[in-house]
Design a protein around this motif. Sequence first.
Motif, mmCIF file in Angstrom:
data_model
loop_
_atom_site.group_PDB
_atom_site.id
_atom_site.type_symbol
_atom_site.label_atom_id
_atom_site.label_comp_id
_atom_site.label_asym_id
_atom_site.label_seq_id
_atom_site.Cartn_x
_atom_site.Cartn_y
_atom_site.Cartn_z
ATOM 1 N N ARG A 116 27.247 -9.402 -47.139
ATOM 2 C CA ARG A 116 27.221 -10.856 -47.135
ATOM 3 C C ARG A 116 25.965 -11.388 -46.433
ATOM 4 N N LYS A 117 25.623 -10.749 -45.323
ATOM 5 C CA LYS A 117 24.413 -11.164 -44.604
ATOM 6 C C LYS A 117 23.157 -10.955 -45.453
ATOM 7 N N THR B 4 13.865 -6.562 -49.333
ATOM 8 C CA THR B 4 15.118 -7.305 -49.221
ATOM 9 C C THR B 4 16.030 -7.022 -50.407
ATOM 10 N N MET C 245 19.173 -15.325 -50.616
ATOM 11 C CA MET C 245 19.147 -16.732 -50.977
ATOM 12 C C MET C 245 17.982 -17.442 -50.295
ATOM 13 N N VAL C 246 17.744 -17.066 -49.036
ATOM 14 C CA VAL C 246 16.603 -17.662 -48.315
ATOM 15 C C VAL C 246 15.292 -17.271 -48.977
ATOM 16 N N ARG D 150 23.032 -10.899 -48.746
ATOM 17 C CA ARG D 150 23.017 -11.892 -49.825
ATOM 18 C C ARG D 150 22.496 -13.241 -49.330
ATOM 19 N N ASN D 151 22.883 -13.593 -48.113
ATOM 20 C CA ASN D 151 22.358 -14.838 -47.530
ATOM 21 C C ASN D 151 20.851 -14.768 -47.347
ATOM 22 N N GLN D 152 20.386 -13.579 -46.944
ATOM 23 C CA GLN D 152 18.940 -13.400 -46.762
ATOM 24 C C GLN D 152 18.219 -13.506 -48.104
ATOM 25 N N ARG E 98 14.758 -19.186 -52.200
ATOM 26 C CA ARG E 98 14.374 -20.587 -52.011
ATOM 27 C C ARG E 98 12.910 -20.736 -51.610
ATOM 28 N N ASP F 288 30.690 -7.300 -44.664
ATOM 29 C CA ASP F 288 30.021 -8.218 -43.740
ATOM 30 C C ASP F 288 28.499 -8.062 -43.827
#
Length: 383
Positions: free
Chosen positions: A65-66, A89, A72-73, A68-70, A76, A62
């Motif tokens: 996953r958080k 990060t 991605m941000v 990895r989302n960070q 971008r 969990d």
Amino acid sequence: MFDMKKLENVIANTIEAVERGKEDLFRLETDVRNEYDRCLRQLLDIKIRIDRVIGEVDRLEDESRKLRNQLMVVNRDFNRYSKEAIKETYDAAHEKMMELMQKRETEKILRLQRDHLAQNLRTLENAKKRSEDLISSISMALKLLTHDLTGYFNQLGEVQHTNNVGLSIIKAQEEERRRVARDIHDGPAQSFANIVMRAEFCLKLMDVNPDQVRDELQDLMWLVRGSLEDVRKIIFDLRPMSLDDLGLLAAVKRYTEQYMEDYKIHVELNVMGREQRVDNSLEIALFRIIQESLTNARKHSGAPEVVITIEYHKDRINLMVRDNGRGFDMAKVRQEKQGVSFGLTGMGERVHLLKGKFDVRSAPGKGTQVLVSIPLEEEKQSK
């Protein structure tokens, strides 16, 4: 000339050697049992550790996953973040991934250890059974060897007959003891050991997963109830209380009801004449003959139905147990003296001691009949 002294020395040396072997087997059986208990405790501990590691893996997945989302941000909007923030990060995500991989590897190793211990437990269980069978066989041999042979030496003319009768009686006793020991070992003894282990598991589980404790305790309650039922059944097989309190018919009815439920073999009980309480030894003998006949029907005849007829007369009690199974060759079985023959010998001895008549009629494909007629004592008839 026959040298009695040499024979006595041979028997004494043999007894000594067998006793040493029996002691070695007892030590081996104890070592195997201790190793079994140790492996079982280890298995329970590893199961708890696996539950903990699984929980940690779920948490790390969990968190990873958080992160990895960070990432991605950050990817971008790369220009919005400083080099230090980007590096921090990436480092955090990498560290969490490495920690997750380590926990997964730990889980894999623990599962392999669990499977290995489970295999060891199965091997040790087989070793326990083999050692117990060997100890039982040696105990029977010692009983035969330590029996007082003086009377046999002084009555050589009757030695063969006496030996055959004694051997059949001892074998019947040992078989009964082994059956009871096996019933206790495979039933209550195993259940009680499992209850202790499950209770220890519940205590440890309270710290790890309290919600699961209720389900474990529910299973433990059913296990205790099952063990109690096993103990009651063993007690009934050893000595039905209803036989002393209510008499032969009540004991037979209860036994046949349980027999039908356990083995799906229909038993019809017919009573002719008026039931009367007779000498306790006679009732016990008749009950044991019925019990042995039903056991033979289950083990050897493959009969779907058994008919029991008890006839009460003024001067005697007659018993017939008839099944519609495959039957057997009487002459062949008695000559081989194997299997059912020992059961027939035991029944015949019981009837002989009560001065009664005993007969077995059977043929291949024609079922089996056990016929018993035992006279009543005069003082019993006059009551």
